[in-house]
Scaffold this motif. Structure first.
Motif, short mmCIF file in Angstrom:
data_model
loop_
_atom_site.label_atom_id
_atom_site.label_comp_id
_atom_site.label_asym_id
_atom_site.label_seq_id
_atom_site.Cartn_x
_atom_site.Cartn_y
_atom_site.Cartn_z
N ASN A 22 0.81 -1.22 0.00
CA ASN A 22 0.00 0.00 0.00
C ASN A 22 0.84 1.27 0.00
OD1 ASN A 22 -2.40 -1.42 -0.09
ND2 ASN A 22 -2.65 -1.43 2.13
N ALA A 23 2.08 1.18 0.43
CA ALA A 23 2.96 2.35 0.42
C ALA A 23 3.33 2.75 -1.00
CB ALA A 23 4.23 2.09 1.22
N ARG A 24 3.26 1.82 -1.94
CA ARG A 24 3.48 2.08 -3.36
C ARG A 24 4.86 2.65 -3.68
NH1 ARG A 24 -1.14 1.73 -6.54
NH2 ARG A 24 -3.05 1.53 -5.34
N GLN A 25 5.85 2.25 -2.92
CA GLN A 25 7.23 2.64 -3.21
C GLN A 25 7.93 1.41 -3.78
OE1 GLN A 25 8.79 5.60 -3.06
NE2 GLN A 25 6.81 6.48 -2.54
N ARG A 26 8.31 1.49 -5.04
CA ARG A 26 8.93 0.33 -5.68
C ARG A 26 10.08 0.74 -6.58
NH1 ARG A 26 4.34 -1.22 -10.18
NH2 ARG A 26 4.59 0.69 -11.33
N ALA A 27 10.95 -0.22 -6.80
CA ALA A 27 12.08 -0.04 -7.71
C ALA A 27 12.37 -1.41 -8.31
CB ALA A 27 13.31 0.48 -6.97
N GLY A 28 12.81 -1.41 -9.56
CA GLY A 28 13.04 -2.69 -10.21
C GLY A 28 14.18 -2.65 -11.20
N ASP A 29 14.64 -3.82 -11.55
CA ASP A 29 15.63 -3.99 -12.61
C ASP A 29 15.29 -5.29 -13.34
OD1 ASP A 29 16.54 -6.02 -10.94
OD2 ASP A 29 18.47 -5.11 -10.53
N GLN A 30 16.25 -5.81 -14.09
CA GLN A 30 15.98 -7.00 -14.90
C GLN A 30 15.80 -8.25 -14.04
OE1 GLN A 30 18.80 -5.32 -14.92
NE2 GLN A 30 20.50 -6.73 -14.55
N ASN A 31 16.28 -8.25 -12.79
CA ASN A 31 16.19 -9.44 -11.94
C ASN A 31 15.06 -9.38 -10.92
OD1 ASN A 31 18.52 -10.84 -12.93
ND2 ASN A 31 19.76 -9.28 -11.92
N LEU A 32 14.84 -8.21 -10.33
CA LEU A 32 13.93 -8.10 -9.20
C LEU A 32 13.04 -6.88 -9.29
CD1 LEU A 32 16.33 -8.71 -6.18
CD2 LEU A 32 14.66 -10.31 -7.09
N LEU A 33 11.92 -6.96 -8.58
CA LEU A 33 11.08 -5.82 -8.29
C LEU A 33 10.99 -5.76 -6.77
CD1 LEU A 33 9.13 -3.58 -9.21
CD2 LEU A 33 7.33 -5.29 -9.19
N LEU A 34 11.37 -4.62 -6.18
CA LEU A 34 11.32 -4.46 -4.73
C LEU A 34 10.28 -3.43 -4.35
CD1 LEU A 34 15.00 -4.27 -3.40
CD2 LEU A 34 13.54 -6.25 -3.66
N PHE A 35 9.52 -3.74 -3.31
CA PHE A 35 8.64 -2.79 -2.66
C PHE A 35 9.22 -2.56 -1.27
CE2 PHE A 35 5.93 -4.57 -5.84
CZ PHE A 35 5.02 -3.58 -6.16
N ALA A 36 9.12 -1.33 -0.75
CA ALA A 36 9.70 -1.07 0.57
C ALA A 36 8.91 -0.02 1.32
CB ALA A 36 11.15 -0.62 0.43
N ILE A 37 9.05 -0.09 2.63
CA ILE A 37 8.46 0.88 3.54
C ILE A 37 9.38 0.95 4.77
CG2 ILE A 37 7.02 -0.79 4.77
CD1 ILE A 37 4.83 1.32 4.91
N ARG A 38 9.37 2.07 5.47
CA ARG A 38 10.15 2.19 6.70
C ARG A 38 9.47 1.38 7.81
NH1 ARG A 38 14.90 4.23 5.63
NH2 ARG A 38 14.81 6.12 4.45
N ASN A 39 10.29 0.79 8.67
CA ASN A 39 9.74 0.13 9.86
C ASN A 39 10.32 0.81 11.10
OD1 ASN A 39 12.30 -0.96 10.43
ND2 ASN A 39 11.86 -2.84 9.35
N GLN A 40 9.82 0.44 12.26
CA GLN A 40 10.27 1.04 13.51
C GLN A 40 11.35 0.21 14.20
OE1 GLN A 40 9.20 4.07 14.43
NE2 GLN A 40 8.03 4.07 12.53
N LEU A 41 11.93 -0.73 13.46
CA LEU A 41 12.96 -1.62 14.02
C LEU A 41 14.35 -1.08 13.68
CD1 LEU A 41 11.29 -4.92 12.81
CD2 LEU A 41 11.10 -3.88 15.07
N ASP A 42 15.36 -1.70 14.26
CA ASP A 42 16.73 -1.28 13.97
C ASP A 42 17.39 -2.13 12.90
OD1 ASP A 42 16.87 -3.56 15.45
OD2 ASP A 42 18.51 -2.89 16.74
N HIS A 43 16.58 -2.95 12.21
CA HIS A 43 17.10 -3.80 11.14
C HIS A 43 16.06 -3.90 10.03
CE1 HIS A 43 14.87 -6.48 13.86
NE2 HIS A 43 14.53 -7.11 12.75
N SER A 44 16.51 -4.36 8.89
CA SER A 44 15.60 -4.56 7.75
C SER A 44 15.03 -5.97 7.78
CB SER A 44 16.34 -4.34 6.43
OG SER A 44 16.68 -2.99 6.29
N ARG A 45 13.84 -6.10 7.21
CA ARG A 45 13.19 -7.41 7.11
C ARG A 45 12.88 -7.67 5.64
NH1 ARG A 45 8.15 -7.74 10.91
NH2 ARG A 45 7.52 -6.04 9.57
N LEU A 46 12.82 -8.95 5.29
CA LEU A 46 12.57 -9.35 3.90
C LEU A 46 11.35 -10.24 3.82
CD1 LEU A 46 13.66 -9.52 0.90
CD2 LEU A 46 14.67 -11.69 1.61
N GLY A 47 10.52 -9.97 2.82
CA GLY A 47 9.43 -10.84 2.44
C GLY A 47 9.63 -11.21 0.99
#
Length: 121
Positions: free
Chosen positions: A23-48
């Motif tokens: 729902n944040a609609r922030q995305r970036a892509g290249d020939q291999n991947l499409l990534l969607f991202a949003i800020r979280n309140q944690l001190d590390h990144s998480r992957l789905g």
């Protein structure tokens, strides 16, 4: 904790978390991947990871998921923190570990610059 471990705290699993990132609609892509991202309140990144049936049968989809999780595990310490990321592999590309690592790093940094700065309490 091991430096290169991939504990459950680094994974996005709930449907609510996936929906929030999409729902944040922030995305970036290249020939291999499409990534969607949003800020979280944690001190590390998480992957789905989301791999559709367009990527092939169950064996091929599972392989892409394993490769993406491994690529994230290896480059997690170089990536921006405070991000929830959903990675979607392109169905036209087979992808390998090194390609996924490069794409994750480049696209995550691109999204990190685009997203608003994290709020400090």
């Amino acid at each position: 904790m091991k430096q290169f471990g991939h504990p459950p705290a680094n994974r996005i699993r709930s449907q609510q978390d996936f929906a929030a990132v999409y729902n944040a609609r922030q995305r970036a892509g290249d020939q291999n991947l499409l990534l969607f991202a949003i800020r979280n309140q944690l001190d590390h990144s998480r992957l789905g990871v989301s791999v559709s049936r367009k990527n092939g049968n169950a064996i091929r989809r599972a392989r892409k998921k394993r490769l993406l999780r491994e690529a994230f595990r290896l480059v997690r310490h170089q990536m921006p923190s405070n991000l929830d990321i959903i990675a979607i592999p392109r169905p036209t590309e087979e992808g390998d570990l090194q390609a996924y690592q490069k794409s994750l790093l480049r696209l995550a940094r691109k999204l990190d610059q685009r997203l608003p700065a994290p709020e400090r309490l």
